[in-house]
Scaffold this motif. Structure first.
Motif, PDB file in Angstrom:
ATOM      1  N   ASN A  50     -49.867 -12.711 -30.113  1.00 33.65           N
ATOM      2  CA  ASN A  50     -51.236 -12.739 -29.634  1.00 33.65           C
ATOM      3  C   ASN A  50     -51.488 -13.906 -28.686  1.00 33.65           C
ATOM      4  OD1 ASN A  50     -53.979 -11.578 -29.802  1.00 33.65           O
ATOM      5  ND2 ASN A  50     -54.480 -13.611 -30.584  1.00 33.65           N
ATOM      6  N   CYS A  76     -50.199 -12.768 -24.983  1.00 34.83           N
ATOM      7  CA  CYS A  76     -50.479 -11.405 -24.532  1.00 34.83           C
ATOM      8  C   CYS A  76     -50.786 -11.311 -23.039  1.00 34.83           C
ATOM      9  CB  CYS A  76     -51.625 -10.799 -25.348  1.00 34.83           C
ATOM     10  SG  CYS A  76     -51.028  -9.877 -26.782  1.00 34.83           S
ATOM     11  N   GLY A 115     -55.485 -11.260 -32.968  1.00 32.35           N
ATOM     12  CA  GLY A 115     -56.100 -10.599 -31.822  1.00 32.35           C
ATOM     13  C   GLY A 115     -57.336  -9.825 -32.235  1.00 32.35           C
TER      14      GLY A 115
END
Length: 209
Positions: free
Chosen positions: A143, A146, A192
């Motif tokens: 996350n 990303c 996330g």
């Protein structure tokens, strides 16, 4: 005169060539002969070869510049544990890692030093080693990175596996619950927002709250 014709070679490396490459890289990694750079991490001094480190554009710039690293050939790494640095270096030298490391941590180091090859190796290993023990730290690491397309794609692949695996899903749900107990929103757990929203619904399904 005998001319070398590259087109005469068979397509793709033969088993012998692949074995030679692996043995060559592992020999370099284990011996560190003529090491000309020292990486200082925690209480450790780790030898390395500048020509290998230079495959990372960040290390290359450090060693070529007039910065301290360029003149002293000493690189200080304070934000990663020594075993993570060793794992990262082993991947640079050999393309494999025989030691026990956190792939998420090595991934973050590869991103910091912009080693695209190591990033790909980390993601491949993370896909293969997704388990109850690794699912939470893997998603926390993914996350954070990303913004990289390769990481985003790997996260989507692994999330598809999690949704089909009750044990993996339960582990993430438990992680969300622990974060709530500490007053952390789901996104702060590093999972996330999209995964967190899905997990919030899953938590209600599992736990009835």
């Amino acid at each position: 005169t005998v001319c070398f014709d590259p087109s005469a070679l068979p397509e793709g490396p033969s088993a012998e060539i692949a074995a030679f490459r692996e043995e060559f890289g592992r020999s370099l990694c284990s011996k560190r002969s003529f090491a000309d750079v020292t990486i200082r991490c925690e209480q450790h001094a780790i030898d390395a070869n500048a020509c290998v480190l230079a495959t990372s554009p960040v290390f290359e710039k450090m060693l070529q510049s007039s910065m301290t690293e360029g003149s002293t050939r000493v690189i200080q790494v304070d934000d990663f544990a020594a075993n993570v640095v060793e794992g990262f270096l082993e991947l640079l030298y050999t393309g494999t890692c025989t030691s026990t490391v956190s792939w998420g941590d090595v991934l973050r180091m590869a991103d910091k030093y912009r080693s695209d090859g190591v990033i790909k190796l980390c993601l491949a290993n993370m896909r293969c080693t997704l388990s109850v023990e690794t699912v939470v730290p893997y998603f926390e690491a993914l996350n954070k990175l990303c913004y990289l397309e390769a990481v985003k794609s790997a996260k989507e692949d692994m999330w598809s596996k999690v949704k089909c695996n009750t044990e993996l899903l339960r582990k993430l749900v438990d992680s969300v619950g622990q974060g709530r107990e500490r007053g952390q929103p789901t996104s702060r757990r590093g999972l996330g927002n999209s995964v967190g929203a899905w997990l919030a619904r899953a938590t209600q399904s599992f736990c009835g709250n």
